[in-house]
Scaffold this active site. Structure first.
Site, PDB file in Angstrom:
ATOM      1  N   ASP A 163      19.671   6.978  -5.226  1.00 41.26           N
ATOM      2  CA  ASP A 163      20.283   5.744  -4.233  1.00 41.26           C
ATOM      3  C   ASP A 163      19.137   5.558  -3.814  1.00 41.26           C
ATOM      4  O   ASP A 163      18.334   5.572  -2.782  1.00 41.26           O
ATOM      5  CB  ASP A 163      20.944   6.492  -3.121  1.00 41.26           C
ATOM      6  CG  ASP A 163      22.747   6.743  -3.617  1.00 41.26           C
ATOM      7  OD1 ASP A 163      23.158   6.000  -4.129  1.00 41.26           O
ATOM      8  OD2 ASP A 163      23.014   7.556  -3.555  1.00 41.26           O
ATOM      9  N   GLY A 212      23.589  18.015  -7.710  1.00 47.89           N
ATOM     10  CA  GLY A 212      22.571  17.328  -7.434  1.00 47.89           C
ATOM     11  C   GLY A 212      22.604  18.005  -5.454  1.00 47.89           C
ATOM     12  O   GLY A 212      21.337  18.062  -5.405  1.00 47.89           O
ATOM     13  N   HIS A 213      23.518  17.364  -4.744  1.00 48.43           N
ATOM     14  CA  HIS A 213      23.268  17.965  -3.780  1.00 48.43           C
ATOM     15  C   HIS A 213      22.960  19.416  -3.580  1.00 48.43           C
ATOM     16  O   HIS A 213      22.206  19.393  -2.237  1.00 48.43           O
ATOM     17  CB  HIS A 213      25.008  18.000  -2.411  1.00 48.43           C
ATOM     18  CG  HIS A 213      25.583  16.416  -2.846  1.00 48.43           C
ATOM     19  ND1 HIS A 213      26.496  16.176  -3.599  1.00 48.43           N
ATOM     20  CD2 HIS A 213      25.271  15.612  -2.302  1.00 48.43           C
ATOM     21  CE1 HIS A 213      27.087  15.307  -3.594  1.00 48.43           C
ATOM     22  NE2 HIS A 213      26.593  14.325  -2.596  1.00 48.43           N
ATOM     23  N   GLY A 222      18.597  11.783  -1.857  1.00 43.86           N
ATOM     24  CA  GLY A 222      18.694  12.152  -3.873  1.00 43.86           C
ATOM     25  C   GLY A 222      17.779  10.508  -4.061  1.00 43.86           C
ATOM     26  O   GLY A 222      18.224   9.319  -3.571  1.00 43.86           O
ATOM     27  N   HIS A 262      28.186  18.573  -6.081  1.00 47.02           N
ATOM     28  CA  HIS A 262      28.180  19.204  -6.300  1.00 47.02           C
ATOM     29  C   HIS A 262      26.115  19.431  -6.838  1.00 47.02           C
ATOM     30  O   HIS A 262      25.586  19.537  -6.057  1.00 47.02           O
ATOM     31  CB  HIS A 262      28.285  17.731  -7.983  1.00 47.02           C
ATOM     32  CG  HIS A 262      27.186  16.306  -7.423  1.00 47.02           C
ATOM     33  ND1 HIS A 262      26.027  16.396  -7.597  1.00 47.02           N
ATOM     34  CD2 HIS A 262      27.907  15.433  -6.990  1.00 47.02           C
ATOM     35  CE1 HIS A 262      25.762  14.876  -6.554  1.00 47.02           C
ATOM     36  NE2 HIS A 262      26.564  14.607  -6.389  1.00 47.02           N
ATOM     37  N   GLY A 277      29.866  14.655   1.410  1.00 47.59           N
ATOM     38  CA  GLY A 277      30.250  15.489   0.354  1.00 47.59           C
ATOM     39  C   GLY A 277      31.132  15.979  -0.799  1.00 47.59           C
ATOM     40  O   GLY A 277      30.235  14.621  -1.127  1.00 47.59           O
TER      41      GLY A 277
HETATM   42  O1  PAF Z   1      24.329   8.734  -0.146  1.00 47.59           O
HETATM   43  C1  PAF Z   1      24.812   9.289   0.636  1.00 47.59           C
HETATM   44  O2  PAF Z   1      25.754  10.126   0.175  1.00 47.59           O
HETATM   45  C2  PAF Z   1      25.262   8.836   2.290  1.00 47.59           C
HETATM   46  O3  PAF Z   1      25.013   6.598   1.668  1.00 47.59           O
HETATM   47  C3  PAF Z   1      24.655   8.392   3.153  1.00 47.59           C
HETATM   48  C4  PAF Z   1      23.243   8.538   3.451  1.00 47.59           C
HETATM   49  C5  PAF Z   1      24.970  10.189   3.632  1.00 47.59           C
HETATM   50  C6  PAF Z   1      25.643   7.713   4.764  1.00 47.59           C
HETATM   51  O4  PAF Z   1      26.773   7.831   4.703  1.00 47.59           O
END
Ligand code: PAF
Length: 287
Positions: free
Chosen positions: A151, A34-35, A148, A32, A29
């Site tokens: 990470d 990026g999501h 993404g 932004h 949640g």
């Molecule tokens: O990257 C994230 O936002 C979290 O690590 C994920 C993959 C949703 C797991 O909680």
């Protein structure tokens, strides 16, 4: 857009939608741009006939004691508006009690990858990530899922887990989205003080310089020292780690680069932990 809080309700909707392809975008949640780029990739993979499902769950098990679980930013109403505007079909936003049974005793762990790099700085973090992502995969049963590339190690953990446990899910990596000054987009950026926010683009500047130096025959250790010195020259930055690893395997590299390598940074500004990375090449990159 349908919002589901319980496992039975989301499962019932997904059963009604199948055999349409289902693409999942797991998030914590506070969305932004990026999501939103992940949602667009998910839509492209699902096609018009498919369904895009986002999950919003700030997963307690991937935060260690003293980390920022309580202060992690949250704004569900705004997140729902953004997802609706992107044409997402459903959002799964459960409470922790819906996800974790107090009697649970099973975890998922990529034993080696979980111990190195961020896993060393945040013990237990990748066990929490692998376990929640497995649970989300089992609840939603997607055909594909988007994560993404910011990470980078998380993506490697998830790809490894999917391979090792024979999960029939296509994992799609999405390029890092950056602010105009180069700072990688992150939900944590809003917690930076104005002075730290002004200083934080030092990460992307150091990575850009490293990318330009990589094709000069420089050794991995010299490149690493250069990046570290560049970050340490910023007095507001507390450098947690600078690593150069093989981009495909995350194994350590030494000597002059011969294959693509990834430079992985973890730097704190005050209480805010930021990460960034860049794949660099031993030969000049195509413009
Ligand atoms: O990257 C994230 O936002 C979290 O690590 C994920 C993959 C949703 C797991 O909680």
């Amino acid at each position: 857009m349908e919002v589901f809080r319980s496992k039975p309700s989301v499962r019932a909707q997904l059963a009604a939608w199948r055999p349409a392809p289902i693409v999942l975008v797991p998030t914590m949640g506070f969305l932004h741009e990026g999501h939103l780029s992940l949602m667009r990739l998910a839509r492209a993979r699902a096609g018009d006939a498919g369904r895009v499902v986002a999950s919003i769950f700030v997963n307690p098990t991937q935060f260690g004691p003293g980390e920022d679980f309580d202060s992690y930013p949250r704004n569900e109403a705004r997140d729902f508006d953004l997802l609706r505007a992107e044409g997402v079909d459903a959002v799964f936003a459960p409470e922790a009690s819906e996800i974790y049974d107090p009697q649970a005793q099973t975890i998922v762990e990529t034993t080696e990858l979980a111990k190195v790099l961020i896993g060393k700085l945040r013990p237990g973090h990748f066990r929490g990530v692998a376990t929640i992502v497995t649970k989300l995969f089992n609840i939603i049963r997607p055909d594909a899922a988007v994560f993404g590339e910011k990470d980078y190690q998380q993506l490697a953990v998830i790809r490894t887990m999917v391979r090792d446990l024979d999960m029939d899910i296509d994992i799609i990596g999405a390029p890092i989205q950056r602010e105009a000054d180069g700072l990688a987009m992150s939900s944590r950026n809003v917690r930076l003080s104005p002075a730290d926010r002004a200083a934080a683009p030092v990460l992307s500047r150091a990575l850009d310089e490293a990318a330009a130096m990589a094709p000069t025959g420089i050794t991995a250790s010299r490149l690493r020292s250069h990046v570290r010195a560049r970050l340490e020259a910023e007095p507001r930055a507390r450098v947690q780690s600078v690593d150069i690893r093989d981009a495909a395997t995350l194994e350590t590299v030494s000597g002059p680069l011969t294959r693509p390598a990834v430079i992985l940074l973890a730097v704190s500004f005050g209480q805010v932990f930021l990460i960034d990375n860049r794949v660099v090449h031993p030969t000049p990159e195509e413009p």
